[in-house]
Design a protein around this motif. Structure first.
Motif, PDB file in Angstrom:
ATOM      1  N   ALA A  38       0.853  -1.197   0.000  1.00 21.23           N
ATOM      2  CA  ALA A  38       0.000   0.000   0.000  1.00 21.23           C
ATOM      3  C   ALA A  38       0.890   1.250   0.000  1.00 21.23           C
ATOM      4  O   ALA A  38       2.006   1.235   0.521  1.00 21.23           O
ATOM      5  CB  ALA A  38      -0.902   0.011   1.222  1.00 21.23           C
ATOM      6  N   PRO A  39       0.388   2.319  -0.558  1.00 23.33           N
ATOM      7  CA  PRO A  39       1.174   3.553  -0.566  1.00 23.33           C
ATOM      8  C   PRO A  39       1.300   4.127   0.839  1.00 23.33           C
ATOM      9  O   PRO A  39       0.454   3.896   1.706  1.00 23.33           O
ATOM     10  CB  PRO A  39       0.355   4.487  -1.470  1.00 23.33           C
ATOM     11  CG  PRO A  39      -1.033   3.964  -1.406  1.00 23.33           C
ATOM     12  CD  PRO A  39      -0.915   2.485  -1.201  1.00 23.33           C
ATOM     13  N   ASP A  40       2.374   4.845   1.071  1.00 18.88           N
ATOM     14  CA  ASP A  40       2.548   5.548   2.337  1.00 18.88           C
ATOM     15  C   ASP A  40       1.680   6.798   2.272  1.00 18.88           C
ATOM     16  O   ASP A  40       1.867   7.645   1.402  1.00 18.88           O
ATOM     17  CB  ASP A  40       4.016   5.942   2.551  1.00 18.88           C
ATOM     18  CG  ASP A  40       4.920   4.716   2.683  1.00 18.88           C
ATOM     19  OD1 ASP A  40       4.454   3.710   3.233  1.00 18.88           O
ATOM     20  OD2 ASP A  40       6.076   4.782   2.232  1.00 18.88           O
ATOM     21  N   LEU A  41       0.732   6.881   3.185  1.00 21.70           N
ATOM     22  CA  LEU A  41      -0.165   8.028   3.205  1.00 21.70           C
ATOM     23  C   LEU A  41       0.173   8.933   4.377  1.00 21.70           C
ATOM     24  O   LEU A  41       0.557   8.447   5.445  1.00 21.70           O
ATOM     25  CB  LEU A  41      -1.624   7.560   3.325  1.00 21.70           C
ATOM     26  CG  LEU A  41      -2.127   6.663   2.202  1.00 21.70           C
ATOM     27  CD1 LEU A  41      -3.531   6.169   2.509  1.00 21.70           C
ATOM     28  CD2 LEU A  41      -2.108   7.410   0.885  1.00 21.70           C
ATOM     29  N   PRO A  42       0.026  10.220   4.200  1.00 25.82           N
ATOM     30  CA  PRO A  42       0.286  11.116   5.322  1.00 25.82           C
ATOM     31  C   PRO A  42      -0.772  10.891   6.399  1.00 25.82           C
ATOM     32  O   PRO A  42      -1.899  10.490   6.109  1.00 25.82           O
ATOM     33  CB  PRO A  42       0.160  12.514   4.707  1.00 25.82           C
ATOM     34  CG  PRO A  42      -0.679  12.327   3.494  1.00 25.82           C
ATOM     35  CD  PRO A  42      -0.408  10.922   3.017  1.00 25.82           C
TER      36      PRO A  42
END
Length: 127
Positions: A38-42
């Motif tokens: 999964a993408p790194d989300l803020p």
């Protein structure tokens, strides 16, 4: 558009086979060492505190075990110079704000930390 020969293996050319993508994967997912990541989300900011109606506040208090009679007793126990104003604020406010001094006073009276008040407030926002 270029086409692969019928007998070619698309994976050999870097193609991703659709059935290999896990359910729920979407934009920003990456295939790293054969694992979908999964993408790194803020981090998301919590929703701001909105004012509560009398109903929301009282039901929220009840949900954490504080009954209307407990609040009335806490107000009655205030010094004379604070009691009348607190009664008016409690009984007649058209809305209640998280940062009001009466809320902090109730928190102290009932042994609630700021984090506990915040959590109860957020729960009451949904009522």
């Amino acid at each position: 558009m270029l086409a692969l020969p019928d007998d070619a293996d698309p994976a050999a050319f870097g193609a991703i086979i659709n059935d290999a993508i896990p359910e729920g994967a979407g934009i920003g997912y990456r295939l790293i060492d054969g694992v979908w990541t999964a993408p790194d989300l803020p981090p998301t900011e919590p929703a701001p505190f909105i004012p509560l109606s009398a109903r929301q506040l009282r039901l929220g208090l009840l949900k954490i075990g504080i009954k209307p009679a407990d609040v009335a007793a806490a107000i009655a126990a205030l010094p004379d110079d604070q009691r009348d104003q607190a009664e008016i604020e409690w009984d007649y406010a058209s809305e209640y704000r998280r940062d009001h001094s009466l809320i902090a006073s109730f928190g102290q009276t009932f042994g609630l930390s700021a984090d506990q008040i915040d959590a109860a407030w957020r729960d009451a926002m949904a009522l």
